[in-house]
Design a protein around this motif. Structure first.
Motif, PDB file in Angstrom:
ATOM      1  N   GLU A  60      11.414   5.081   1.326  1.00  0.00           N
ATOM      2  CA  GLU A  60      10.131   4.392   1.442  1.00  0.00           C
ATOM      3  C   GLU A  60       9.541   4.549   2.849  1.00  0.00           C
ATOM      4  O   GLU A  60       8.344   4.780   2.997  1.00  0.00           O
ATOM      5  CB  GLU A  60      10.292   2.913   1.100  1.00  0.00           C
ATOM      6  CG  GLU A  60      10.573   2.674  -0.370  1.00  0.00           C
ATOM      7  CD  GLU A  60      10.836   1.212  -0.702  1.00  0.00           C
ATOM      8  OE1 GLU A  60      10.480   0.342   0.122  1.00  0.00           O
ATOM      9  OE2 GLU A  60      11.391   0.946  -1.771  1.00  0.00           O
ATOM     10  N   ILE A  61      10.374   4.441   3.859  1.00  0.00           N
ATOM     11  CA  ILE A  61       9.892   4.593   5.234  1.00  0.00           C
ATOM     12  C   ILE A  61       9.424   6.020   5.481  1.00  0.00           C
ATOM     13  O   ILE A  61       8.368   6.240   6.080  1.00  0.00           O
ATOM     14  CB  ILE A  61      10.973   4.151   6.249  1.00  0.00           C
ATOM     15  CG1 ILE A  61      11.077   2.619   6.216  1.00  0.00           C
ATOM     16  CG2 ILE A  61      10.661   4.668   7.655  1.00  0.00           C
ATOM     17  CD1 ILE A  61      12.214   2.041   7.010  1.00  0.00           C
ATOM     18  N   MET A  62      10.173   6.993   5.003  1.00  0.00           N
ATOM     19  CA  MET A  62       9.777   8.383   5.191  1.00  0.00           C
ATOM     20  C   MET A  62       8.452   8.654   4.475  1.00  0.00           C
ATOM     21  O   MET A  62       7.600   9.395   4.982  1.00  0.00           O
ATOM     22  CB  MET A  62      10.870   9.323   4.692  1.00  0.00           C
ATOM     23  CG  MET A  62      12.189   9.169   5.440  1.00  0.00           C
ATOM     24  SD  MET A  62      12.052   9.354   7.209  1.00  0.00           S
ATOM     25  CE  MET A  62      12.164  11.111   7.335  1.00  0.00           C
ATOM     26  N   LYS A  63       8.254   8.048   3.323  1.00  0.00           N
ATOM     27  CA  LYS A  63       7.003   8.199   2.580  1.00  0.00           C
ATOM     28  C   LYS A  63       5.835   7.595   3.376  1.00  0.00           C
ATOM     29  O   LYS A  63       4.775   8.209   3.486  1.00  0.00           O
ATOM     30  CB  LYS A  63       7.130   7.525   1.211  1.00  0.00           C
ATOM     31  CG  LYS A  63       5.997   7.823   0.266  1.00  0.00           C
ATOM     32  CD  LYS A  63       6.333   7.347  -1.131  1.00  0.00           C
ATOM     33  CE  LYS A  63       5.755   5.960  -1.316  1.00  0.00           C
ATOM     34  NZ  LYS A  63       5.886   5.427  -2.659  1.00  0.00           N
ATOM     35  N   ILE A  64       6.038   6.419   3.954  1.00  0.00           N
ATOM     36  CA  ILE A  64       5.004   5.766   4.766  1.00  0.00           C
ATOM     37  C   ILE A  64       4.640   6.642   5.967  1.00  0.00           C
ATOM     38  O   ILE A  64       3.460   6.861   6.261  1.00  0.00           O
ATOM     39  CB  ILE A  64       5.490   4.376   5.234  1.00  0.00           C
ATOM     40  CG1 ILE A  64       5.575   3.414   4.051  1.00  0.00           C
ATOM     41  CG2 ILE A  64       4.591   3.822   6.338  1.00  0.00           C
ATOM     42  CD1 ILE A  64       6.370   2.149   4.342  1.00  0.00           C
ATOM     43  N   VAL A  65       5.639   7.155   6.647  1.00  0.00           N
ATOM     44  CA  VAL A  65       5.410   7.986   7.833  1.00  0.00           C
ATOM     45  C   VAL A  65       4.710   9.286   7.443  1.00  0.00           C
ATOM     46  O   VAL A  65       3.791   9.741   8.135  1.00  0.00           O
ATOM     47  CB  VAL A  65       6.734   8.260   8.579  1.00  0.00           C
ATOM     48  CG1 VAL A  65       6.536   9.260   9.704  1.00  0.00           C
ATOM     49  CG2 VAL A  65       7.312   6.955   9.112  1.00  0.00           C
ATOM     50  N   ASN A  66       5.094   9.863   6.335  1.00  0.00           N
ATOM     51  CA  ASN A  66       4.467  11.094   5.862  1.00  0.00           C
ATOM     52  C   ASN A  66       2.985  10.862   5.547  1.00  0.00           C
ATOM     53  O   ASN A  66       2.133  11.686   5.905  1.00  0.00           O
ATOM     54  CB  ASN A  66       5.207  11.629   4.635  1.00  0.00           C
ATOM     55  CG  ASN A  66       4.871  13.069   4.354  1.00  0.00           C
ATOM     56  OD1 ASN A  66       4.696  13.866   5.261  1.00  0.00           O
ATOM     57  ND2 ASN A  66       4.770  13.398   3.081  1.00  0.00           N
ATOM     58  N   GLN A  67       2.663   9.745   4.905  1.00  0.00           N
ATOM     59  CA  GLN A  67       1.262   9.422   4.618  1.00  0.00           C
ATOM     60  C   GLN A  67       0.468   9.246   5.911  1.00  0.00           C
ATOM     61  O   GLN A  67      -0.680   9.679   6.006  1.00  0.00           O
ATOM     62  CB  GLN A  67       1.175   8.155   3.766  1.00  0.00           C
ATOM     63  CG  GLN A  67       1.667   8.351   2.349  1.00  0.00           C
ATOM     64  CD  GLN A  67       1.807   7.044   1.584  1.00  0.00           C
ATOM     65  OE1 GLN A  67       1.776   5.955   2.159  1.00  0.00           O
ATOM     66  NE2 GLN A  67       1.982   7.150   0.276  1.00  0.00           N
ATOM     67  N   TYR A  68       1.093   8.631   6.900  1.00  0.00           N
ATOM     68  CA  TYR A  68       0.447   8.446   8.199  1.00  0.00           C
ATOM     69  C   TYR A  68       0.130   9.805   8.829  1.00  0.00           C
ATOM     70  O   TYR A  68      -0.961  10.022   9.349  1.00  0.00           O
ATOM     71  CB  TYR A  68       1.365   7.617   9.097  1.00  0.00           C
ATOM     72  CG  TYR A  68       0.755   7.148  10.388  1.00  0.00           C
ATOM     73  CD1 TYR A  68      -0.204   6.147  10.402  1.00  0.00           C
ATOM     74  CD2 TYR A  68       1.153   7.685  11.606  1.00  0.00           C
ATOM     75  CE1 TYR A  68      -0.758   5.689  11.590  1.00  0.00           C
ATOM     76  CE2 TYR A  68       0.606   7.229  12.800  1.00  0.00           C
ATOM     77  CZ  TYR A  68      -0.342   6.236  12.777  1.00  0.00           C
ATOM     78  OH  TYR A  68      -0.892   5.788  13.949  1.00  0.00           O
TER      79      TYR A  68
END
Length: 119
Positions: A60-68
């Protein structure tokens, strides 16, 4: 703003009033990253953001960072987990004794390949 961030980042909480210290480690990390993202910084510096959290929270964190990053922001990602670096980063800099010793770009590396690259 807090309610929006909770929803956007998928923080599992009883509500905006809940103290962060009572959240799980992964949700605490989401809150920290969310605070940084809310400053509208052009570059986000993350130092081992997934250390010590479960695999689902890491995803989930990697997904958030990728979207950023997809929104045009820069992310400098420092991690002790080679598999994350090898699969997540567009450009990898290997630093040895304070100097950049190697630049790797345009390839996904396994944990073993990255480990060999830093030897």
């Amino acid at each position: 703003m807090v309610a929006d961030a909770i929803e956007k980042l998928g923080v599992k909480t009883t509500g905006p009033q809940q103290s962060v210290r009572f959240l799980s480690g992964g949700n605490q990390q989401k809150v920290v990253i969310g605070k940084c993202m809310s400053t509208d910084a052009k570059v986000l510096l993350l130092d081992d953001p997934t250390f010590g959290i479960d695999i689902n929270a890491k995803y989930e964190i990697m997904k958030i960072v990728n979207q950023y990053a997809e929104q045009g922001h820069g992310v400098i990602f420092v991690s002790s987990e080679y598999a994350e670096v090898g699969s997540f980063c567009d450009v990898i800099y290997v630093v040895h004794k304070g100097q950049i010793s190697r630049r790797i770009e345009g390839q996904i590396l396994s944990e073993e390949e990255l480990l060999a690259a830093v030897q």
